[in-house]
Design an enzyme around this catalytic site. Structure first.
Site, short mmCIF file in Angstrom:
data_model
loop_
_atom_site.label_atom_id
_atom_site.label_comp_id
_atom_site.label_asym_id
_atom_site.label_seq_id
_atom_site.Cartn_x
_atom_site.Cartn_y
_atom_site.Cartn_z
N LEU A 1 0.83 -1.21 0.00
CA LEU A 1 0.00 0.00 0.00
C LEU A 1 0.86 1.25 0.00
O LEU A 1 0.93 1.96 0.99
CB LEU A 1 -0.93 0.00 1.21
N HIS A 2 1.57 1.49 -1.08
CA HIS A 2 2.13 2.82 -1.25
C HIS A 2 2.16 3.17 -2.72
O HIS A 2 1.63 2.43 -3.52
CB HIS A 2 3.48 3.00 -0.53
#
Lengths: 575, 90
Positions: free
Chosen positions: B14-15
């Site tokens: 999640l980036h």
């Protein structure tokens, strides 16, 4: 005339006027506000946000219109940061309850979050600190009413000299007018370096204090091949730099023409050119278009910069990506080559007296069977997505080969137990980097499918020179005839068994050495993407007969410097 | 209050782009939403990109999404679906 040294991270040569780029660096000072003014101050903060948003949108639109979607995304991300709910809430609280000025509140909150991201384990997240700083500076500059200063519109071609370049500086860079980039900080993997290489702008980074030593408009000659900057060059120096610049650009343009051609020699012999892969990023794998396979897939990066060992699943996904990118072309995956001087945060390894002769690579894997088996299972699972060749590093004896193959069989059995498929055609090979295995190559060739020569380690182990020790530079001899003899023996031993040998060390991408290696009978050459065009060009002008002649002579001449001299004379028309 | 668990399945974690898509979707809901990293028992405001990055959610991490508000069920279900879609990777 004064000379400065720096780190040449993007090749090239340039002569021009210095453009001293010192953007407005806002300094927030501590300050408080009367409680009664809170509503007006909140309105002022909102005006800052609005002003910054307008600038960001204008830049994003301009980049999108120019078809530069990737750069535009940077500014979309900056807008996300600007309106981040957590930071926004904290800034408003600091104004409303702590009665801070909006500038001081912005400063405090951004610094806090920058510190927090700076501690992240993932280097990609740590890099986002630069984006936060960029947005913070923008907000504070807007608050001060200072117009944006950037490198988007330069009046003439210049050498940009700065402390550092922020993402917003490089994204809007007026590329056609930037002759070179010189900064005080940054290394080969910094943001500025990556951008400079992708734009092919010569760049010299890490020149301490350069913004104070040079002045705006002063003349500078930049050599980003050797890593030198000359301030106030003499007319002779300028002429020399200009001539070398022309020669460099001509060479680069010519090499580019060779990038996509088939690696065919002048007599028609094809020598496949393979790629060395070290990060499996999309950018790296883009070189798939003009290479015939992966000759060395270094898997160490999968284990780097993390506290926990990568799982089988994680490794499988990465290996699959590389195998799928190359389809039916071979991908040579080297199992974990770590230990000694190379440390990993996810493994606790003892300090050793003699790391290069220590518990590294395959030996280390033997001492940590679970780590080794996990990697082998992940690789085998990925084999159904392409053409996998597994290669073991640091093999010193036939015992090592047999033991490694036992582990591979065990990994296969474990997958079969779980009912997970793998390709039955996986090839198994070894790195030849320890002289003892090179000298029993005839025996080794009967037990493996292929070999690849790791020339860097083979050189240091053969001539007993630590290649990291700067005091020994003159002893680390790349063209030592002993090496060519040793490599020749490995190639001919494998040829007798009808098995291929490739080379994946730095020698493969060095035109002088590559010519000799081809003459010795090397089946393929593997190298970093940057060397591909140069080597294909060399091959196109070389016949196999000539290469054999060069190889025979390189094995017969008495010293490394004589070999180098000879090869330079013979090959200069082809380089 | 409504919550659900899942595991981050895309390679990037999640980036970068996935994180932006995640907060963009979370911001569409009025509920208060948090994302919890179960291995470290830490959580972050699901609408804050900076908090999300600081939390650090690589592939393989188990997370719980908790929402409270009018549209809590829809919020949790659609964010879980987004994570499970692997953000269009591979």
């Amino acid at each position: 005339m004064t000379e400065y040294k720096g780190n040449p991270v993007s090749e090239g040569i340039a002569v021009g006027k210095v453009y001293l780029y010192q953007p407005y660096v806002p300094e927030a000072v501590e300050g408080e506000i009367p409680e009664a003014e809170v509503p007006q101050v909140i309105a002022r903060y909102e005006a800052m946000l609005e002003g910054a948003k307008k600038e960001l949108e204008a830049i994003r639109r301009r980049l999108e219109e120019a078809g530069d979607g990737d750069k535009a995304k940077i500014f979309t991300a900056h807008q996300d940061i600007l309106f981040d709910v957590a930071m926004d809430e904290e800034i408003r609280d600091k104004i409303s309850y702590d009665l801070l000025t909006p500038e001081w509140a912005v400063h405090r909150v951004y610094e806090k979050f920058m510190k927090m991201l700076g501690k992240a384990k993932d280097p990609l997240i740590r890099e986002r600190v630069a984006d936060l700083r960029d947005v913070k500076n923008r907000l504070l500059r807007v608050a001060a009413g200072v117009p944006e200063k950037n490198l988007a519109a330069l009046a003439e071609p210049v050498v940009v000299v700065a402390h550092d370049l922020l993402p917003s500086d490089t994204a809007t860079l007026d590329r056609k007018n930037v002759l070179a980039i010189v900064t005080e900080v940054g290394g080969a993997t910094s943001h500025s370096a990556i951008i400079a290489r992708s734009y092919e702008i010569p760049a010299l980074l890490g020149v301490p204090g350069v913004t104070e030593k040079l002045s705006h408009g002063q003349e500078a000659a930049v050599d980003a091949l050797e890593g030198v900057l000359i301030a106030d060059p003499s007319p002779e120096q300028k002429a020399e730099f200009s001539a070398r610049r022309e020669a460099f650009l001509a060479r680069r343009a010519q090499e580019k023409k060779f990038l996509a051609v088939e690696p065919r020699m002048a007599d028609g012999t094809v020598v496949p050119v393979h790629l060395n892969v070290g990060s499996a990023s999309d950018q790296e794998l883009a070189a798939e278009k003009y290479t015939d396979g992966v000759g060395l897939f270094r898997t160490e990066f999968v284990y780097m910069g993390r506290e926990q060992l990568p799982t089988e699943e994680e490794q499988y996904e990465i290996y699959k990506k590389v195998l799928a990118a190359f389809g039916d072309r071979p991908v040579t995956l080297r199992t974990l080559d770590i230990g000694g001087d190379k440390k990993l945060p996810c493994m606790e390894l003892p300090v050793e007296e003699n790391p290069f002769l220590g518990n590294r690579a395959l030996r280390l894997c033997f001492s940590m069977p679970e780590v080794f088996l996990t990697q082998l299972r992940a690789a085998l699972r990925a084999s159904v997505h392409g053409n996998l060749w597994i290669m073991f590093p640091m093999v010193g004896s036939l015992d090592d080969i047999r033991r490694a193959k036992e582990y591979l069989e065990k990994a296969k059995a474990q997958l079969e137990e779980r009912g997970i498929p793998y390709s039955p055609d996986v090839k198994v090979g070894i790195m030849v980097e320890i002289p003892s295995i090179a000298l029993v190559a005839d025996l080794a060739a009967k037990e493996v499918d292929f070999a690849s020569i790791g020339t860097n380690d083979l050189t240091q182990y053969s001539i007993a020179v630590d290649r990291m020790n700067p005091a020994l530079g003159e002893y680390y001899q790349n063209y030592h005839p002993a090496l060519f003899r040793l490599i020749g023996y490995v190639v001919s031993s494998f040829a007798k068994e009808g098995k291929p040998v490739s080379v994946c060390g730095e020698m493969g991408g060095d035109p002088l050495a590559a010519a000799v290696l081809v003459g010795l009978g090397m089946s393929k050459l593997s190298m970093g993407a940057a060397s591909v065009a140069r080597i294909k060009k060399l091959l196109s002008g070389l016949t196999m007969e000539k290469a054999k002649e060069l190889a025979a002579r390189a094995c017969a001449l008495p010293t490394s410097s004589q070999v180098e001299e000879y090869l330079k004379t013979e090959l200069s028309p082809l380089l | 209050m409504y919550s659900k668990r899942t595991v981050i399945k895309n390679q990037t974690g999640l980036h970068a782009r996935p994180a932006s898509e995640f907060i963009a979707l979370a911001s569409k809901f009025s509920s208060r939403i948090t994302i919890k990293k179960l291995s470290e028992d830490e959580d972050a405001n699901a609408k804050s990109i900076v908090m999300l990055l600081a939390l650090g959610l690589p592939m393989g991490e188990e997370v719980e999404i908790v929402a409270k508000g009018e549209d809590e069920v829809e919020a949790v279900d659609s964010l879980i679906a987004l994570i499970d879609s692997k953000f269009g990777e591979d």
